[in-house]
Design a protein around this motif. Structure first.
Motif, PDB file in Angstrom:
ATOM      1  N   GLN A 127       0.700  -1.583   0.454  1.00 12.10           N
ATOM      2  CA  GLN A 127      -0.076   0.061  -0.077  1.00 12.10           C
ATOM      3  C   GLN A 127       0.704   1.524   0.031  1.00 12.10           C
ATOM      4  N   PRO A 128       0.277   2.650  -0.058  1.00  8.63           N
ATOM      5  CA  PRO A 128       1.043   3.625  -0.094  1.00  8.63           C
ATOM      6  C   PRO A 128       2.049   3.743   0.766  1.00  8.63           C
ATOM      7  N   LEU A 129       3.149   4.540   1.123  1.00  7.41           N
ATOM      8  CA  LEU A 129       3.783   5.043   2.190  1.00  7.41           C
ATOM      9  C   LEU A 129       3.222   6.374   3.147  1.00  7.41           C
ATOM     10  N   GLU A 130       2.864   6.318   3.901  1.00  9.36           N
ATOM     11  CA  GLU A 130       2.716   7.451   4.662  1.00  9.36           C
ATOM     12  C   GLU A 130       3.888   8.092   5.418  1.00  9.36           C
ATOM     13  N   PHE A 131       4.250   9.529   5.436  1.00  8.26           N
ATOM     14  CA  PHE A 131       5.679   9.956   6.057  1.00  8.26           C
ATOM     15  C   PHE A 131       4.678  11.222   6.865  1.00  8.26           C
ATOM     16  N   HIS A 142      20.893  -7.783  10.248  1.00  2.17           N
ATOM     17  CA  HIS A 142      20.494  -6.145  10.508  1.00  2.17           C
ATOM     18  C   HIS A 142      19.317  -6.376  11.638  1.00  2.17           C
ATOM     19  N   THR A 143      19.250  -5.324  12.791  1.00  2.00           N
ATOM     20  CA  THR A 143      18.255  -5.304  13.610  1.00  2.00           C
ATOM     21  C   THR A 143      18.428  -3.665  13.927  1.00  2.00           C
ATOM     22  N   GLU A 144      17.025  -3.127  13.145  1.00  2.78           N
ATOM     23  CA  GLU A 144      17.588  -1.641  12.953  1.00  2.78           C
ATOM     24  C   GLU A 144      16.098  -0.845  13.372  1.00  2.78           C
ATOM     25  N   LEU A 145      15.907  -0.139  13.923  1.00  2.00           N
ATOM     26  CA  LEU A 145      14.338   1.416  13.835  1.00  2.00           C
ATOM     27  C   LEU A 145      14.868   2.660  13.446  1.00  2.00           C
ATOM     28  N   VAL A 146      14.520   2.460  12.230  1.00  2.00           N
ATOM     29  CA  VAL A 146      14.794   3.689  10.944  1.00  2.00           C
ATOM     30  C   VAL A 146      13.332   4.571  10.760  1.00  2.00           C
ATOM     31  N   TYR A 147      13.849   5.823  11.262  1.00  2.00           N
ATOM     32  CA  TYR A 147      12.769   6.534  10.781  1.00  2.00           C
ATOM     33  C   TYR A 147      12.922   7.310   9.523  1.00  2.00           C
ATOM     34  N   MET A 148      11.357   7.858   8.746  1.00  2.34           N
ATOM     35  CA  MET A 148      11.719   7.938   7.482  1.00  2.34           C
ATOM     36  C   MET A 148      11.029   9.285   8.060  1.00  2.34           C
ATOM     37  N   ALA A 149      11.333  10.073   7.623  1.00  4.93           N
ATOM     38  CA  ALA A 149      10.420  12.250   7.787  1.00  4.93           C
ATOM     39  C   ALA A 149      10.082  11.690   6.565  1.00  4.93           C
ATOM     40  N   GLU A 150      10.731  11.651   5.274  1.00  9.19           N
ATOM     41  CA  GLU A 150      10.306  11.963   3.825  1.00  9.19           C
ATOM     42  C   GLU A 150      10.770  10.344   2.871  1.00  9.19           C
ATOM     43  N   VAL A 264       4.520   9.535  13.886  1.00 10.45           N
ATOM     44  CA  VAL A 264       4.885   8.464  13.177  1.00 10.45           C
ATOM     45  C   VAL A 264       3.177   8.303  12.537  1.00 10.45           C
ATOM     46  N   LYS A 265       2.900   8.043  11.073  1.00 14.62           N
ATOM     47  CA  LYS A 265       1.326   7.483  11.198  1.00 14.62           C
ATOM     48  C   LYS A 265       1.648   6.230  10.250  1.00 14.62           C
ATOM     49  N   GLN A 266       2.858   5.235  10.693  1.00 20.33           N
ATOM     50  CA  GLN A 266       3.024   3.558   9.780  1.00 20.33           C
ATOM     51  C   GLN A 266       4.167   3.619  10.664  1.00 20.33           C
ATOM     52  N   LEU A 267       4.019   2.282  10.802  1.00 18.59           N
ATOM     53  CA  LEU A 267       4.910   1.486  11.107  1.00 18.59           C
ATOM     54  C   LEU A 267       5.226   0.059  10.220  1.00 18.59           C
ATOM     55  N   THR A 295      -1.371   2.919  11.236  1.00 21.18           N
ATOM     56  CA  THR A 295      -0.953   1.533  10.403  1.00 21.18           C
ATOM     57  C   THR A 295      -0.492   0.864  10.310  1.00 21.18           C
ATOM     58  N   LEU A 296      -0.303  -0.931  11.040  1.00 21.15           N
ATOM     59  CA  LEU A 296       0.557  -1.762  10.210  1.00 21.15           C
ATOM     60  C   LEU A 296       0.907  -2.320   9.213  1.00 21.15           C
ATOM     61  N   ILE A 297       2.228  -2.132   8.421  1.00 21.41           N
ATOM     62  CA  ILE A 297       2.508  -2.752   7.285  1.00 21.41           C
ATOM     63  C   ILE A 297       3.350  -3.587   7.148  1.00 21.41           C
ATOM     64  N   VAL A 298       3.363  -5.150   6.983  1.00 23.84           N
ATOM     65  CA  VAL A 298       3.928  -6.360   7.241  1.00 23.84           C
ATOM     66  C   VAL A 298       3.560  -6.621   5.371  1.00 23.84           C
TER      67      VAL A 298
END
Length: 340
Positions: A127-131, A142-150, A264-267, A295-298
């Protein structure tokens, strides 16, 4: 430039040779994945030299199959995208060589893609991503938490200080005598057992978003060795359930905490370990309870492992930003996102 954007994407960072054709960054026209698991199984892990040889054998066939399945001619393509890191340097170089040759021969622009960005953008095929959004990346390395502003902006706000979750699964699987890769088997066993061994939840109360799975792995190995020396029996299902309960609780707790700390709007939960049923169920439950607005997207299982479709999805953003590479593009096996 065609009205319809068609990207040929190539992925060869580890032990999957994959080529895909992606339309407008969100529609999969083809996604050919050739796995090498059977070749590496007997060694209990990926052998880089073996992986590279397999890529050499498979890459041209995969390109031909991807174009044929998508029913696309080379002149219809907009660009070629390729993973240039992180990953095994020899494996990466095969994909890079093929992508550069194909791009050069067909006069197409070349897009360099970060493999981990690809895992996140697999969600865009759902589905479309929302930032802004948060991504929990969980894979073998890898195990990391990544924040995406855009779009195209990645900042690590937390990561593992030692073993990645996937590594811990494989090491524990070896102790249990399971086949490599053992994540799926441990997940299956865990659903038939109980968390009776209460393994440590490392760093769960610390005031940061970092992880540590080395202590859990050691606790697991020590317990099994001690019991073996006393010639007693352990319940494999309970062992798997206890191990998985510890990993999942730490991942979920830290992720929820991060999502509350950032607007955040989505995970997105992405990477090979995102295929884990225990993690999917626990994260879904926690989001519904603690952050119902989010919204959770897996991604579906076929897009959790390494595949070229996710590279094509990430390439759509790089194409818009005109982040092209020239023929001097080299592999970067240690490529990483920035830290906040």
């Amino acid at each position: 430039m065609n009205e319809t954007e068609l990207i040929l994407a190539i992925e060869s960072s580890c032990d999957e040779t994959s080529v895909a054709v992606i339309e407008n960054g969100e529609k999969i026209l083809s996604n050919i994945v050739t796995s090498q698991i059977n070749s590496h199984k007997r060694f209990g892990g990926v052998v880089p030299e073996v992986a590279s040889r397999h890529h050499v054998e498979q890459i041209t066939i995969c390109i031909e199959e991807a174009l044929a399945e998508a029913n696309i001619r080379t002149e219809d393509l907009t660009a070629v995208a390729v993973t240039y890191g992180p990953g095994l340097v020899g494996a990466l170089l095969i994909g890079l060589s093929a992508a550069k040759a194909f791009a050069w021969a067909n006069e197409l622009p070349l897009l360099p893609i970060n493999h981990m960005a690809g895992h996140i953008y697999a969600a865009r095929l759902v589905q479309p991503l929302e930032f802004p959004l948060m991504a929990l990346l969980v894979s073998g390395g890898h195990t990391e938490l990544v924040y995406m502003a855009e779009n195209g902006s990645f900042k690590i706000i937390g990561e593992t200080r030692d073993d990645a979750a996937g590594e811990a699964y494989d090491k524990v699987g070896r102790v249990l005598g399971l086949n490599y890769p053992s994540g799926k088997e441990i997940d299956e066993l865990a659903h038939h057992g109980q968390d009776t061994y209460n393994f440590p939840r490392a760093m769960i109360k610390e005031d940061n978003f970092d992880f540590s799975f080395s202590g859990l792995k050691s606790a697991f190995i020590n317990l099994t060795h001690n019991v073996e020396q006393r010639e007693e029996q352990l319940d494999r299902n309970d062992l798997a359930a206890s191990f998985q309960a510890s990993v999942v609780e730490v991942l979920v707790t830290k992720t929820i905490k991060a999502c509350k700390a950032y607007p955040v709007k989505q995970l997105i939960v992405a990477g090979g370990v995102a295929a884990n049923r225990g993690l999917r169920e626990a994260m879904t439950e926690a989001i519904e309870k603690e952050l119902p607005e989010m919204t959770l997207i897996v991604p579906p299982l076929r897009l959790c492992g390494d595949n070229a479709a996710m590279i094509g999805a990430a390439a759509h953003v790089e194409l818009q930003k005109k982040h092209f590479a020239n023929m001097a593009l080299n592999a970067d096996p240690s490529l990483a996102f920035q830290h906040i």
